[in-house]
Design a protein around this motif. Structure first.
Motif, PDB file in Angstrom:
ATOM      1  N   ASP A  73       7.691 -18.958  11.352  1.00  0.00           N
ATOM      2  CA  ASP A  73       8.751 -18.037  10.942  1.00  0.00           C
ATOM      3  C   ASP A  73       8.888 -18.063   9.426  1.00  0.00           C
ATOM      4  OD1 ASP A  73       9.242 -17.549  13.621  1.00  0.00           O
ATOM      5  OD2 ASP A  73      10.931 -18.941  13.739  1.00  0.00           O
ATOM      6  N   SER A  74       8.909 -16.897   8.814  1.00  0.00           N
ATOM      7  CA  SER A  74       8.975 -16.815   7.355  1.00  0.00           C
ATOM      8  C   SER A  74       9.999 -15.783   6.915  1.00  0.00           C
ATOM      9  CB  SER A  74       7.609 -16.416   6.773  1.00  0.00           C
ATOM     10  OG  SER A  74       6.606 -17.351   7.103  1.00  0.00           O
ATOM     11  N   ALA A  75      10.776 -16.157   5.913  1.00  0.00           N
ATOM     12  CA  ALA A  75      11.674 -15.225   5.230  1.00  0.00           C
ATOM     13  C   ALA A  75      11.265 -15.201   3.769  1.00  0.00           C
ATOM     14  CB  ALA A  75      13.127 -15.674   5.377  1.00  0.00           C
ATOM     15  N   VAL A  76      10.743 -14.077   3.326  1.00  0.00           N
ATOM     16  CA  VAL A  76      10.159 -13.964   1.992  1.00  0.00           C
ATOM     17  C   VAL A  76      10.862 -12.856   1.221  1.00  0.00           C
ATOM     18  CG1 VAL A  76       8.030 -13.574   0.683  1.00  0.00           C
ATOM     19  CG2 VAL A  76       7.926 -14.694   2.934  1.00  0.00           C
ATOM     20  N   THR A  77      11.285 -13.160   0.014  1.00  0.00           N
ATOM     21  CA  THR A  77      11.901 -12.164  -0.862  1.00  0.00           C
ATOM     22  C   THR A  77      11.002 -11.945  -2.073  1.00  0.00           C
ATOM     23  OG1 THR A  77      14.125 -12.840  -0.186  1.00  0.00           O
ATOM     24  CG2 THR A  77      13.940 -11.560  -2.216  1.00  0.00           C
ATOM     25  N   VAL A  78      10.772 -10.690  -2.393  1.00  0.00           N
ATOM     26  CA  VAL A  78       9.870 -10.336  -3.490  1.00  0.00           C
ATOM     27  C   VAL A  78      10.589  -9.403  -4.456  1.00  0.00           C
ATOM     28  CG1 VAL A  78       7.686  -9.230  -4.111  1.00  0.00           C
ATOM     29  CG2 VAL A  78       7.865 -10.521  -1.970  1.00  0.00           C
ATOM     30  N   ARG A  79      10.497  -9.701  -5.748  1.00  0.00           N
ATOM     31  CA  ARG A  79      10.900  -8.741  -6.765  1.00  0.00           C
ATOM     32  C   ARG A  79       9.625  -8.147  -7.358  1.00  0.00           C
ATOM     33  NH1 ARG A  79      15.016  -6.938  -9.676  1.00  0.00           N
ATOM     34  NH2 ARG A  79      16.510  -8.445  -8.862  1.00  0.00           N
ATOM     35  N   TRP A 135       0.822  -1.212   0.000  1.00  0.00           N
ATOM     36  CA  TRP A 135       0.000   0.000   0.000  1.00  0.00           C
ATOM     37  C   TRP A 135       0.857   1.263   0.000  1.00  0.00           C
ATOM     38  CZ3 TRP A 135      -0.552   3.189   4.564  1.00  0.00           C
ATOM     39  CH2 TRP A 135      -1.447   4.262   4.404  1.00  0.00           C
ATOM     40  N   ALA A 136       1.895   1.283   0.832  1.00  0.00           N
ATOM     41  CA  ALA A 136       2.716   2.487   0.959  1.00  0.00           C
ATOM     42  C   ALA A 136       3.527   2.770  -0.294  1.00  0.00           C
ATOM     43  CB  ALA A 136       3.654   2.366   2.164  1.00  0.00           C
ATOM     44  N   THR A 137       3.946   1.721  -0.976  1.00  0.00           N
ATOM     45  CA  THR A 137       4.810   1.911  -2.145  1.00  0.00           C
ATOM     46  C   THR A 137       4.061   1.887  -3.468  1.00  0.00           C
ATOM     47  OG1 THR A 137       5.256  -0.464  -2.371  1.00  0.00           O
ATOM     48  CG2 THR A 137       6.735   0.820  -0.922  1.00  0.00           C
ATOM     49  N   GLY A 138       2.921   1.212  -3.504  1.00  0.00           N
ATOM     50  CA  GLY A 138       2.200   1.050  -4.753  1.00  0.00           C
ATOM     51  C   GLY A 138       2.853   0.064  -5.699  1.00  0.00           C
ATOM     52  N   LEU A 139       3.819  -0.705  -5.207  1.00  0.00           N
ATOM     53  CA  LEU A 139       4.536  -1.652  -6.052  1.00  0.00           C
ATOM     54  C   LEU A 139       3.734  -2.928  -6.257  1.00  0.00           C
ATOM     55  CD1 LEU A 139       8.099  -1.245  -4.501  1.00  0.00           C
ATOM     56  CD2 LEU A 139       7.313  -0.364  -6.714  1.00  0.00           C
ATOM     57  N   GLU A 140       3.941  -3.561  -7.410  1.00  0.00           N
ATOM     58  CA  GLU A 140       3.221  -4.786  -7.764  1.00  0.00           C
ATOM     59  C   GLU A 140       4.187  -5.964  -7.805  1.00  0.00           C
ATOM     60  OE1 GLU A 140       0.376  -6.542 -11.349  1.00  0.00           O
ATOM     61  OE2 GLU A 140       0.976  -4.426 -11.342  1.00  0.00           O
ATOM     62  N   PRO A 141       3.958  -7.001  -6.963  1.00  0.00           N
ATOM     63  CA  PRO A 141       4.863  -8.153  -6.950  1.00  0.00           C
ATOM     64  C   PRO A 141       4.924  -8.870  -8.292  1.00  0.00           C
ATOM     65  CG  PRO A 141       3.449  -8.158  -5.008  1.00  0.00           C
ATOM     66  CD  PRO A 141       2.902  -7.114  -5.949  1.00  0.00           C
ATOM     67  N   ILE A 178      -2.798  -9.378  -1.145  1.00  0.00           N
ATOM     68  CA  ILE A 178      -2.059 -10.083  -0.096  1.00  0.00           C
ATOM     69  C   ILE A 178      -2.319 -11.580  -0.170  1.00  0.00           C
ATOM     70  CG2 ILE A 178      -1.731 -10.286   2.397  1.00  0.00           C
ATOM     71  CD1 ILE A 178      -0.687  -7.696   0.877  1.00  0.00           C
ATOM     72  N   ALA A 179      -3.508 -11.991  -0.549  1.00  0.00           N
ATOM     73  CA  ALA A 179      -3.793 -13.420  -0.730  1.00  0.00           C
ATOM     74  C   ALA A 179      -2.883 -14.008  -1.795  1.00  0.00           C
ATOM     75  CB  ALA A 179      -5.259 -13.622  -1.098  1.00  0.00           C
ATOM     76  N   ARG A 180      -2.735 -13.305  -2.907  1.00  0.00           N
ATOM     77  CA  ARG A 180      -1.873 -13.796  -3.981  1.00  0.00           C
ATOM     78  C   ARG A 180      -0.418 -13.882  -3.541  1.00  0.00           C
ATOM     79  NH1 ARG A 180      -4.660  -9.963  -8.610  1.00  0.00           N
ATOM     80  NH2 ARG A 180      -6.289 -11.440  -9.296  1.00  0.00           N
ATOM     81  N   LEU A 181       0.054 -12.863  -2.838  1.00  0.00           N
ATOM     82  CA  LEU A 181       1.443 -12.849  -2.397  1.00  0.00           C
ATOM     83  C   LEU A 181       1.701 -13.940  -1.368  1.00  0.00           C
ATOM     84  CD1 LEU A 181       4.242 -11.626  -2.314  1.00  0.00           C
ATOM     85  CD2 LEU A 181       3.365  -9.809  -0.829  1.00  0.00           C
ATOM     86  N   THR A 182       0.789 -14.123  -0.432  1.00  0.00           N
ATOM     87  CA  THR A 182       0.948 -15.145   0.602  1.00  0.00           C
ATOM     88  C   THR A 182       0.937 -16.538  -0.006  1.00  0.00           C
ATOM     89  OG1 THR A 182      -0.150 -13.681   2.187  1.00  0.00           O
ATOM     90  CG2 THR A 182       0.033 -16.003   2.787  1.00  0.00           C
ATOM     91  N   GLU A 183       0.024 -16.791  -0.917  1.00  0.00           N
ATOM     92  CA  GLU A 183      -0.024 -18.090  -1.600  1.00  0.00           C
ATOM     93  C   GLU A 183       1.286 -18.386  -2.326  1.00  0.00           C
ATOM     94  OE1 GLU A 183      -4.784 -18.575  -2.678  1.00  0.00           O
ATOM     95  OE2 GLU A 183      -3.444 -17.562  -4.077  1.00  0.00           O
ATOM     96  N   ALA A 184       1.842 -17.372  -2.976  1.00  0.00           N
ATOM     97  CA  ALA A 184       3.104 -17.561  -3.694  1.00  0.00           C
ATOM     98  C   ALA A 184       4.234 -17.899  -2.728  1.00  0.00           C
ATOM     99  CB  ALA A 184       3.442 -16.308  -4.496  1.00  0.00           C
ATOM    100  N   ALA A 185       4.247 -17.255  -1.557  1.00  0.00           N
ATOM    101  CA  ALA A 185       5.279 -17.544  -0.556  1.00  0.00           C
ATOM    102  C   ALA A 185       5.150 -18.972  -0.048  1.00  0.00           C
ATOM    103  CB  ALA A 185       5.173 -16.551   0.600  1.00  0.00           C
TER     104      ALA A 185
END
Length: 330
Positions: free
Chosen positions: A216-222, A193-199, A310-317
């Motif tokens: 515990d989760s370590a998630v990297t997103v481009r 939300w703050a950045t407006g960036l799209e994963p 967030i559902a899409r991003l979480t599922e991908a993680a």
């Protein structure tokens, strides 16, 4: 409309917080409480004597059918959100849903489409969209105050593993996920939300620490455009709460440290603390949604599209972690 009438679906701890906020809005009336726990209803009436005569239902469907309501707030275990949300929409109600919206992006898409078809408001209670410090970050970043964003490091630590053991939050049939889907959902959301960036692509390593759900989760997103983010969500921490976020742009940096903000702009090398007087005023999702239904604002602070993202991003993680940290493209 000069008054909006609400049904509360779920009157546990967070449900009571929504009630507390709604009762501060003169144009709001709570006309029904729906919860299968009689004890929860009794406790709610003790805490809020003004609701002593408010109708209560053990079945939310009866509340929808019998209460003369305009809107509903859903604060129940995550796996119930989709079914309850669809029923509310079919009953002619606008819907505010606690995070993390619904179980799965497919359900999120279906619910959003149904709300649009029926012409009803649908929003998620991501309260950081209305928090002064986070609104300051959003406004600076979105206005180009630190230039093009290149890197984000987001960190959240909470004593969650032990205190939540034995509760519905660690029962996958009810929670549909663990800490990344619970408190971590707020962290993922506020960055997007703050950045407006799209994963664009995700990799992740996740450890359940002996629980049935992720801890515990370590998630990297481009992101599209080249920015990179790391999300560190720790549910096994022994500290109550810590949340940090660093956003590095080509022309400046914003550091968030548990409600304190430090910033550099225009190529400055040293960060300076931002005085709280510079933060926009804070609000809350309950009042914001009431204002939306009353027609005083045109869009919710956190529309349903935020929950879908967030559902899409979480599922991908989760998928990446399950497949040995394989890169998953969105």
């Amino acid at each position: 409309m000069d008054k909006v009438k609400f049904i509360m679906i779920g009157v546990g701890g967070m449900g009571r917080e929504h009630i507390r906020r709604l009762l501060q809005v003169p144009e709001v009336e709570i006309v029904a409480l729906a919860d299968p726990s009689e004890a929860a209803v009794v406790d709610t009436r003790k805490r809020f004597p003004e609701l002593a005569e408010t109708d209560a239902y053990t079945d939310y469907r009866e509340a929808i059918a019998q209460a003369d309501a305009d809107a509903a707030i859903i604060v129940s275990p995550h796996s119930l959100h989709f079914e309850q949300g669809m029923a509310c929409l079919d009953g002619g109600l606008h819907v505010l849903m606690e995070k993390p919206f619904v179980a799965g992006s497919d359900n999120a898409e279906r619910l959003i489409a149904h709300a649009e078809k029926l012409g009803k408001h649908l929003a998620v209670a991501y309260q950081r969209h209305l928090s002064g410090p986070y609104r300051y970050i959003h406004d600076v970043v979105r206005s180009g105050g630190i230039g093009k964003v290149n890197f984000i490091c987001a960190y959240q630590a909470q004593n969650w593993l032990i205190p939540m053991k034995g509760t519905w939050r660690q029962n996958p049939a009810l929670s549909c996920g663990g800490q990344l889907n619970d408190s971590g959902s707020h962290l993922l959301d506020v960055v997007l939300w703050a950045t407006g960036l799209e994963p664009e692509a995700v990799t992740a390593m996740i450890d359940n620490r002996g629980a049935e759900v992720d801890i515990d989760s370590a998630v990297t997103v481009r992101f599209k455009g080249g920015a990179i983010a790391t999300f560190n969500v720790i549910g096994s921490s022994n500290i109550d709460w810590q949340e940090d976020m660093s956003i590095h742009g080509e022309e400046g940096t914003i550091l968030y440290r548990n409600h304190k903000i430090f910033v550099t702009k225009n190529g400055e090398r040293r960060v300076t603390e931002v005085d709280e007087s510079e933060f926009p005023p804070s609000g809350d999702p309950s009042r914001d949604f009431a204002e939306l239904v009353l027609g005083r604002v045109t869009e919710a602070a956190a529309p349903a599209s935020c929950g879908l993202a967030i559902a899409r991003l979480t599922e991908a993680a989760w998928q990446s972690a399950a497949e040995g940290s394989r890169l998953v493209r969105l």
